[in-house]
Enzyme design. Structure first.
Site, mmCIF file in Angstrom:
data_model
loop_
_atom_site.group_PDB
_atom_site.id
_atom_site.type_symbol
_atom_site.label_atom_id
_atom_site.label_comp_id
_atom_site.label_asym_id
_atom_site.label_seq_id
_atom_site.Cartn_x
_atom_site.Cartn_y
_atom_site.Cartn_z
ATOM 1 C CG ASP A 1 -1.843 -1.164 1.319
ATOM 2 O OD1 ASP A 1 -2.058 -1.827 0.294
ATOM 3 O OD2 ASP A 1 -2.378 -1.411 2.423
ATOM 4 N NE ARG A 2 -0.434 6.735 -2.989
ATOM 5 C CZ ARG A 2 -1.209 7.476 -3.746
ATOM 6 N NH1 ARG A 2 -1.652 8.623 -3.295
ATOM 7 N NH2 ARG A 2 -1.559 7.090 -4.935
#
Length: 192
Positions: free
Chosen positions: A3-4
Site C-alpha cells: 500500500d502507498r
C-alpha cells in the site's frame, strides 16, 4: 506490492523468468509474508486470527473512497494471523505492536482485518478513526487537525520479512515507527 504508505520489503524481479517464478510462487501461496503494525487498543489474546472475506465497499454500498475495502460475505476469502509483540501506553491511549501474517493477498487486507477486529492501524487515514481523515488529507494535505486525529503522518504498517523459493529478505522497523514506541532509542527497532 505494498500500500502507498506501507514501508518495508518489496520484491522486484530483474528478469522475466524470475518474475514468472516468483509470481507463480505467490499465486500458489508459497511465499511467507510478515508485517509489523502499530495498532490502537489491546487485543484480549496475544494470538488471534481473522478469517473474513473482503470486498470493495463501493460494490455493495455508497462509498466516498473508491479503494476502501470492507468485510462482506460476498467478498473474496481472506485470512490473517496476528501475534501481539508488545503492549504499551502513550498519552493518546493504548497501543500494541502486532506481527501480522497474511495467508491470502488481498488489497488492504491487514488494515481491513485489524480495523474489523477493533484494533485499527495507527495513523490509518482510511480505516482508522474516521474515513473523513482520508478525504480531508486529499483536500488539504497534512494539517494540525489531522495530526491530532491520526497521531502519525502515515499508517503504521511495515513489511518486515518475505521468504520465497529458499530466499529470505528482512527490513527492520523504520525510524518513524520505532520512535512511536515508548522506549525508542533511535535504533532500527524490532524486526520480525
Amino acid at each position: 506490492r505494498l500500500d502507498r504508505e506501507t514501508s518495508g520489503v518489496v520484491l522486484a524481479a530483474k528478469s522475466a523468468e524470475a518474475a514468472r517464478r516468483f509470481g507463480l510462487a505467490m499465486q500458489n501461496r508459497e511465499a511467507e509474508k510478515r508485517y509489523l503494525a502499530v495498532a490502537a487498543g489491546w487485543p484480549a489474546d496475544d494470538l488471534f486470527a481473522v478469517d473474513a472475506p473482503i470486498r470493495r465497499r463501493g460494490e455493495v454500498e455508497p462509498s466516498p473512497i473508491w479503494v476502501k475495502q470492507i468485510v462482506h460475505p460476498g467478498g473474496a476469502p481472506c485470512q490473517t494471523e496476528f501475534r501481539v509483540v508488545r503492549r504499551f501506553e502513550r498519552p493518546e491511549g493504548r497501543f500494541c505492536l502486532i506481527e501480522a501474517r497474511p495467508l491470502t493477498g488481498r488489497m488492504h487486507q491487514i488494515r481491513v482485518h485489524l480495523a474489523h477486529a477493533g484494533f485499527p492501524v495507527a495513523g490509518d487515514k482510511i480505516y482508522g478513526p474516521d474515513e473523513r481523515c482520508y478525504l480531508d488529507f486529499i483536500e488539504t494535505g497534512w494539517t494540525a487537525d489531522l495530526q491530532r486525529r491520526l497521531i502519525l503522518r502515515r499508517h503504521a504498517l511495515h513489511s518486515c520479512a518475505l521468504a520465497i523459493g529458499g530466499h529470505r529478505w528482512e527490513s527492520p522497523l523504520p525510524a518513524d515507527l520505532a520512535a512511536f514506541l515508548p522506549d525508542a532509542d533511535g535504533g532500527p527497532g524490532p524486526g520480525c
